[in-house]
Scaffold this motif. Structure first.
Motif, PDB file in Angstrom:
ATOM      1  N   MET A   1      -4.592   6.102  14.736  1.00 41.93           N
ATOM      2  CA  MET A   1      -5.907   5.456  14.831  1.00 41.93           C
ATOM      3  C   MET A   1      -6.735   6.072  15.946  1.00 41.93           C
ATOM      4  SD  MET A   1      -5.246   1.428  14.183  1.00 41.93           S
ATOM      5  CE  MET A   1      -6.557   0.957  15.296  1.00 41.93           C
ATOM      6  N   GLU A   2      -6.069   6.305  17.079  1.00 39.02           N
ATOM      7  CA  GLU A   2      -6.763   6.908  18.213  1.00 39.02           C
ATOM      8  C   GLU A   2      -7.237   8.316  17.861  1.00 39.02           C
ATOM      9  OE1 GLU A   2      -7.347   5.374  21.547  1.00 39.02           O
ATOM     10  OE2 GLU A   2      -7.164   3.858  19.979  1.00 39.02           O
ATOM     11  N   LYS A   3      -6.375   9.043  17.135  1.00 34.36           N
ATOM     12  CA  LYS A   3      -6.746  10.407  16.736  1.00 34.36           C
ATOM     13  C   LYS A   3      -7.988  10.394  15.851  1.00 34.36           C
ATOM     14  CE  LYS A   3      -2.327  12.845  16.865  1.00 34.36           C
ATOM     15  NZ  LYS A   3      -1.220  13.366  16.049  1.00 34.36           N
ATOM     16  N   ASN A   4      -8.003   9.470  14.876  1.00 31.76           N
ATOM     17  CA  ASN A   4      -9.167   9.370  13.985  1.00 31.76           C
ATOM     18  C   ASN A   4     -10.422   9.079  14.772  1.00 31.76           C
ATOM     19  OD1 ASN A   4      -7.329   9.733  11.978  1.00 31.76           O
ATOM     20  ND2 ASN A   4      -7.273   7.580  11.334  1.00 31.76           N
ATOM     21  N   LYS A   5     -10.258   8.159  15.723  1.00 29.91           N
ATOM     22  CA  LYS A   5     -11.401   7.755  16.535  1.00 29.91           C
ATOM     23  C   LYS A   5     -11.900   8.955  17.342  1.00 29.91           C
ATOM     24  CE  LYS A   5     -12.348   4.156  19.980  1.00 29.91           C
ATOM     25  NZ  LYS A   5     -11.634   3.212  20.825  1.00 29.91           N
ATOM     26  N   MET A   6     -10.918   9.694  17.902  1.00 34.66           N
ATOM     27  CA  MET A   6     -11.260  10.841  18.732  1.00 34.66           C
ATOM     28  C   MET A   6     -12.033  11.873  17.928  1.00 34.66           C
ATOM     29  SD  MET A   6      -8.696  13.319  20.855  1.00 34.66           S
ATOM     30  CE  MET A   6      -8.200  12.330  22.201  1.00 34.66           C
ATOM     31  N   GLU A   7     -11.562  12.098  16.708  1.00 36.42           N
ATOM     32  CA  GLU A   7     -12.199  13.117  15.886  1.00 36.42           C
ATOM     33  C   GLU A   7     -13.662  12.759  15.624  1.00 36.42           C
ATOM     34  OE1 GLU A   7     -10.036  14.029  12.362  1.00 36.42           O
ATOM     35  OE2 GLU A   7     -11.471  15.570  11.754  1.00 36.42           O
ATOM     36  N   ILE A   8     -13.907  11.488  15.306  1.00 37.62           N
ATOM     37  CA  ILE A   8     -15.273  11.047  15.025  1.00 37.62           C
ATOM     38  C   ILE A   8     -16.148  11.221  16.265  1.00 37.62           C
ATOM     39  CG2 ILE A   8     -16.691   9.020  14.476  1.00 37.62           C
ATOM     40  CD1 ILE A   8     -14.293   8.057  12.748  1.00 37.62           C
TER      41      ILE A   8
ATOM     42  N   LEU B   1     -15.077  12.222  27.053  1.00 34.42           N
ATOM     43  CA  LEU B   1     -14.446  11.689  25.846  1.00 34.42           C
ATOM     44  C   LEU B   1     -13.848  10.306  26.111  1.00 34.42           C
ATOM     45  CD1 LEU B   1     -13.654  12.396  22.915  1.00 34.42           C
ATOM     46  CD2 LEU B   1     -11.499  13.267  23.804  1.00 34.42           C
ATOM     47  N   LYS B   2     -13.200  10.205  27.262  1.00 34.90           N
ATOM     48  CA  LYS B   2     -12.592   8.924  27.639  1.00 34.90           C
ATOM     49  C   LYS B   2     -13.657   7.837  27.711  1.00 34.90           C
ATOM     50  CE  LYS B   2      -9.555  10.242  30.930  1.00 34.90           C
ATOM     51  NZ  LYS B   2      -9.049  10.119  32.281  1.00 34.90           N
ATOM     52  N   LYS B   3     -14.790   8.222  28.337  1.00 37.17           N
ATOM     53  CA  LYS B   3     -15.869   7.253  28.487  1.00 37.17           C
ATOM     54  C   LYS B   3     -16.380   6.825  27.111  1.00 37.17           C
ATOM     55  CE  LYS B   3     -18.365   8.157  32.278  1.00 37.17           C
ATOM     56  NZ  LYS B   3     -19.420   8.961  32.944  1.00 37.17           N
ATOM     57  N   LEU B   4     -16.586   7.834  26.249  1.00 36.21           N
ATOM     58  CA  LEU B   4     -17.127   7.550  24.922  1.00 36.21           C
ATOM     59  C   LEU B   4     -16.167   6.710  24.079  1.00 36.21           C
ATOM     60  CD1 LEU B   4     -18.719  11.016  24.086  1.00 36.21           C
ATOM     61  CD2 LEU B   4     -19.943   8.885  24.579  1.00 36.21           C
ATOM     62  N   MET B   5     -14.870   6.893  24.357  1.00 38.12           N
ATOM     63  CA  MET B   5     -13.891   6.122  23.578  1.00 38.12           C
ATOM     64  C   MET B   5     -13.608   4.762  24.195  1.00 38.12           C
ATOM     65  SD  MET B   5     -11.211   9.050  22.350  1.00 38.12           S
ATOM     66  CE  MET B   5     -10.139   7.932  21.465  1.00 38.12           C
ATOM     67  N   GLY B   6     -14.301   4.476  25.286  1.00 44.35           N
ATOM     68  CA  GLY B   6     -14.167   3.153  25.893  1.00 44.35           C
ATOM     69  C   GLY B   6     -12.947   3.001  26.784  1.00 44.35           C
TER      70      GLY B   6
ATOM     71  N   LEU C   1      -2.139  12.879  22.385  1.00 47.90           N
ATOM     72  CA  LEU C   1      -3.586  12.819  22.176  1.00 47.90           C
ATOM     73  C   LEU C   1      -4.272  13.997  22.845  1.00 47.90           C
ATOM     74  CD1 LEU C   1      -4.422   9.024  22.503  1.00 47.90           C
ATOM     75  CD2 LEU C   1      -4.702  10.446  20.499  1.00 47.90           C
ATOM     76  N   MET C   2      -3.736  14.404  24.017  1.00 50.03           N
ATOM     77  CA  MET C   2      -4.297  15.558  24.714  1.00 50.03           C
ATOM     78  C   MET C   2      -4.192  16.787  23.819  1.00 50.03           C
ATOM     79  SD  MET C   2      -5.787  15.087  27.428  1.00 50.03           S
ATOM     80  CE  MET C   2      -6.153  16.699  28.070  1.00 50.03           C
ATOM     81  N   ASN C   3      -2.992  16.980  23.240  1.00 54.85           N
ATOM     82  CA  ASN C   3      -2.784  18.134  22.355  1.00 54.85           C
ATOM     83  C   ASN C   3      -3.770  18.112  21.183  1.00 54.85           C
ATOM     84  OD1 ASN C   3      -0.719  18.841  23.987  1.00 54.85           O
ATOM     85  ND2 ASN C   3       0.906  18.085  22.630  1.00 54.85           N
TER      86      ASN C   3
END
Ligand code: ZN
Ligand code: ZN
Length: 462
Positions: free
Chosen positions: A406-413, A431-436, A446-448
């Motif tokens: 789920m986090e990966k999907n969110k990250m991609e978007i 990215l961290k900020k944008l992902m809340g 997730l880093m990879n």
């Protein structure tokens, strides 16, 4: 002139400074309270006060200072101190023995450079089986002690003796220890990432605030509790190491010889444990060590001092209580363990039922639901235990993978959106900020994934 002086000062001090830096402690070497007395501080209490002395919370102290010094770090840096880690599930054992306790003792000894940290747990009691049920999981405290210390301007702390499972009263005030918060009525875990020495972790009400003092219900039980406090208090005060693990079997043997014609049957009858004759024989031979409650029971029945039995010293029988009184006090020692009456087949069926649970429970929670000791279940039903544990682990792994996906999907978007708006890829902090995320660092996986994704974007661009 001045330059020279400065140089002198520096050149003289270089070794000195290095020496000071090498010998000073990383953490403030807070003085433990009550050492050398029956009211000496417990290690859990010390950790709580130590974190307060550094103006931080227990979670941060444990995660960022103690854990890196554990043999195997249990709390990794990416676990925020706000995250309730499984560490705190077993951390109550910091007051007795076991790996967490040893790790914590070593870490704090190193960090504070104090030589007395090991005084604050029960590791010294080498003569008892290492059953962690000897200490409480919930905080117990005496409001009279708390208010007295508060009035005198002394630091509030929890003596180790308050955390011994059998102890119900304060050894000083002889009134019942408090077990729940006066504000919210909740029981408070003995240690938690938010633990505070004197306040409730749920409603933050002061635990020293005056509450009704409760007394032990019966005179008999009070007498028993006072006896218990004295016995355990003397053991806690014992200044030397307990080196001889055979002192208990020596004591039992000599008692059997002098008072029971060397007869196991007579001795087990004396203990009102006729059905445990074989077990008692094993204790006399030194083939096993009696658990703590049983050891206390032996001393109580024989009218001898716990500390002299444990140190192999000379003892004489003081006075024996009449049998009918003993029969009544047996319950205080909780000698009839719950499982001894349990029908194994029923338990096995219940365990099998748990296998079809969805989502599955952890084995620990199953033991709680059945109200049976987890170690007993594991020993008596190894196959069922293994199946249940595997099922739970698989469930946990699936959940974890789902979450990461789920986090990966969110990250991609988020990366895609950012790229469309700015023509570049976001930095990790952006990215961290944008992902809340506010304080959590990305897990390695997730880093990879992040690097993989930005590579794709960069390649697309060129
Ligand atoms: Zn008290
Ligand atoms: Zn509360």
């Amino acid at each position: 002139m001045e330059d020279n002086l400065l140089f002198d000062v520096l050149s003289i001090d270089e070794d000195k400074v290095k020496h000071i830096m090498d010998t000073r402690s990383r953490l403030y070497p807070l003085q433990p309270r009550g050492l050398g007395t029956a009211m000496k501080e417990g290690l859990v209490s010390y950790i709580t006060r130590l974190s307060e002395a550094h103006c931080t919370d227990v979670g941060s102290l444990v995660s960022f200072e103690c854990s890196p010094n554990f043999e195997n770090p249990r709390i990794y840096p990416y676990h925020s101190n706000k995250v309730t880690s499984t560490f705190y599930k077993d951390a109550f054992s910091i007051n007795c023995f076991g790996t967490i306790c040893t790790d914590m003792e070593n870490a704090l000894t190193k960090l504070t450079q104090r030589s007395d940290i090991s005084e604050m747990n029960l590791k010294k009691w080498v003569f008892i089986p290492r059953n962690k049920a000897i200490v409480k999981k919930q905080k117990h405290w005496c409001i009279q002690c708390y208010s007295k210390w508060e009035k005198e301007g002394e630091a509030l702390y929890d003596p180790l003796i308050w955390s011994i499972e059998l102890i119900k009263i304060c050894p000083v005030h002889k009134t019942l220890l408090q077990t729940s918060c006066p504000g919210c009525n909740m029981e408070i875990p003995i240690i938690n990432n938010r633990s505070l020495p004197s306040h409730c972790i749920y409603c933050f009400k002061s635990l020293a605030s005056v509450n009704e003092v409760r007394l032990v219900e019966s005179e008999d039980e009070l007498l028993f509790q006072v006896w218990l406090c004295d016995s355990i208090g003397n053991l806690l005060m014992y200044p030397k190491e307990f080196v001889d693990t055979s002192s208990i079997c020596n004591a039992l043997q000599s008692f059997r010889k002098n008072y029971c014609d060397n007869n196991d049957r007579v001795l087990s009858r004396l203990f009102l444990l006729e059905n445990k004759r074989r077990q008692i024989n094993a204790y006399c031979r030194g083939a096993a060590n009696p658990h703590f409650n049983l050891l206390l029971w032996f001393c109580y029945v024989l009218g001898i001092e716990l500390v002299s039995v444990c140190t192999g010293g000379e003892f004489t029988q003081i006075k024996r209580k009449p049998n009918e009184l003993l029969q009544d006090s047996k319950k205080y020692f909780m000698l009839e363990s719950k499982w001894s009456k349990i029908d194994k087949e029923i338990v096995r069926n219940k365990l099998t039922d748990f296998l079809s649970d969805d989502p599955p429970l952890s084995f620990n929670n199953i033991a709680k639901e059945l109200n049976i000791q987890e170690s007993y279940l594991r020993k008596s039903f190894p196959e069922e235990a293994k199946m249940l544990a595997t099922k739970y682990t698989n469930h946990r792994t699936n959940k974890k993978n789902e979450k990461i996906q789920m986090e990966k999907n969110k990250m991609e978007i988020v990366i895609k959106d950012y790229y469309h708006a700015n023509g570049s890829v976001p930095t990790t902090s952006m990215l961290k900020k944008l992902m809340g995320y506010t304080h959590i660092t990305f897990k390695q996986e997730l880093m990879n994934y992040y690097y993989e994704k930005i590579k794709e974007f960069v390649e697309k661009k060129t």
